[in-house]
Design a protein around this motif. Structure first.
Motif, PDB file in Angstrom:
ATOM      1  N   GLU A  58       0.830  -1.208   0.000  1.00 24.04           N
ATOM      2  CA  GLU A  58       0.000   0.000   0.000  1.00 24.04           C
ATOM      3  C   GLU A  58       0.868   1.263   0.000  1.00 24.04           C
ATOM      4  OE1 GLU A  58      -3.232   0.048  -0.524  1.00 24.04           O
ATOM      5  OE2 GLU A  58      -3.049  -2.123  -0.685  1.00 24.04           O
ATOM      6  N   LEU A  59       1.955   1.233   0.752  1.00 28.39           N
ATOM      7  CA  LEU A  59       2.881   2.364   0.753  1.00 28.39           C
ATOM      8  C   LEU A  59       3.454   2.567  -0.638  1.00 28.39           C
ATOM      9  CD1 LEU A  59       4.394   4.556   2.342  1.00 28.39           C
ATOM     10  CD2 LEU A  59       6.101   2.816   2.939  1.00 28.39           C
ATOM     11  N   ARG A  61       2.025   1.739  -3.491  1.00 32.79           N
ATOM     12  CA  ARG A  61       0.964   2.290  -4.348  1.00 32.79           C
ATOM     13  C   ARG A  61       0.807   3.794  -4.126  1.00 32.79           C
ATOM     14  NH1 ARG A  61      -2.990  -2.181  -2.946  1.00 32.79           N
ATOM     15  NH2 ARG A  61      -2.119  -3.854  -4.164  1.00 32.79           N
ATOM     16  N   THR A  62       0.888   4.217  -2.886  1.00 32.10           N
ATOM     17  CA  THR A  62       0.789   5.644  -2.566  1.00 32.10           C
ATOM     18  C   THR A  62       1.951   6.405  -3.177  1.00 32.10           C
ATOM     19  OG1 THR A  62      -0.364   5.133  -0.523  1.00 32.10           O
ATOM     20  CG2 THR A  62       0.668   7.307  -0.667  1.00 32.10           C
ATOM     21  N   LEU A  63       3.127   5.842  -3.097  1.00 32.64           N
ATOM     22  CA  LEU A  63       4.317   6.502  -3.646  1.00 32.64           C
ATOM     23  C   LEU A  63       4.206   6.682  -5.154  1.00 32.64           C
ATOM     24  CD1 LEU A  63       6.994   7.633  -2.659  1.00 32.64           C
ATOM     25  CD2 LEU A  63       8.035   5.419  -3.141  1.00 32.64           C
ATOM     26  N   GLU A  65       1.803   7.678  -6.734  1.00 39.57           N
ATOM     27  CA  GLU A  65       0.999   8.862  -7.017  1.00 39.57           C
ATOM     28  C   GLU A  65       1.797  10.161  -6.906  1.00 39.57           C
ATOM     29  OE1 GLU A  65      -2.384   8.634  -4.449  1.00 39.57           O
ATOM     30  OE2 GLU A  65      -2.957   6.669  -5.210  1.00 39.57           O
ATOM     31  N   VAL A  66       3.046  10.079  -6.436  1.00 38.99           N
ATOM     32  CA  VAL A  66       3.886  11.268  -6.281  1.00 38.99           C
ATOM     33  C   VAL A  66       4.329  11.742  -7.664  1.00 38.99           C
ATOM     34  CG1 VAL A  66       6.075  12.131  -5.354  1.00 38.99           C
ATOM     35  CG2 VAL A  66       4.694  10.535  -4.016  1.00 38.99           C
ATOM     36  N   THR A  87       9.043   3.658  -6.590  1.00 38.69           N
ATOM     37  CA  THR A  87       8.322   3.905  -7.839  1.00 38.69           C
ATOM     38  C   THR A  87       8.851   2.994  -8.948  1.00 38.69           C
ATOM     39  OG1 THR A  87       9.843   5.722  -8.362  1.00 38.69           O
ATOM     40  CG2 THR A  87       7.748   6.301  -7.303  1.00 38.69           C
TER      41      THR A  87
END
Length: 135
Positions: A58-59, A61-63, A65-66, A87
């Motif tokens: 999950e971390l 996946r969030t990264l 989006e940066v 990424t």
């Protein structure tokens, strides 16, 4: 029981959040980072330990989006050099040490040098473009 985990005992002694090392979770065998904090009574004594988990998938996946410049990349490592998020399509490396990996080592060494330099003068570490680094 998590009472055998070092972060559990560290949380009892600390007055804030404690992060454990990346590990394979017991129930799902997925890489995760535990976060623990003691719940204190009105006299400041620990009464319980509250534990949560950051799932590395999950971390990652969030990264993703940066927003990054063309050719840019971002990754998160813990203090022991374990890859927590990236990424890059490196999901097989999540939770594993990358400190000696040729793709990561030069960046990690440069960040470590900046962080040590900043701490020596009592300043916050900054990247080449002036962004504050988390140390």
């Amino acid at each position: 029981s998590i009472a055998d985990r070092p972060y559990f005992h560290q949380a009892l002694a600390a007055r804030g959040a404690v992060y454990g090392p990346a590990h394979l979770g017991r129930p799902d065998r997925a890489w995760a980072v535990p976060v623990a904090q003691a719940a204190l009574d009105s006299l400041g004594r620990p009464r319980a330990v509250i534990v949560g988990t950051i799932h590395l998938r999950e971390l990652a996946r969030t990264l993703l989006e940066v927003p990054l410049p063309a050719g840019g990349q971002a990754f998160v490592v813990d203090s022991a050099g374990h890859l927590l998020a990236s990424t890059r399509p490196d999901t097989a490396r999540l939770g594993r040490a990358v400190i000696d990996d040729a793709r990561y080592a030069p960046v990690l060494a440069a960040l470590d040098a900046r962080a040590r330099e900043a701490k020596a003068i009592g300043a916050r570490a900054r990247s080449a473009d002036g962004a504050e680094l988390l140390t």
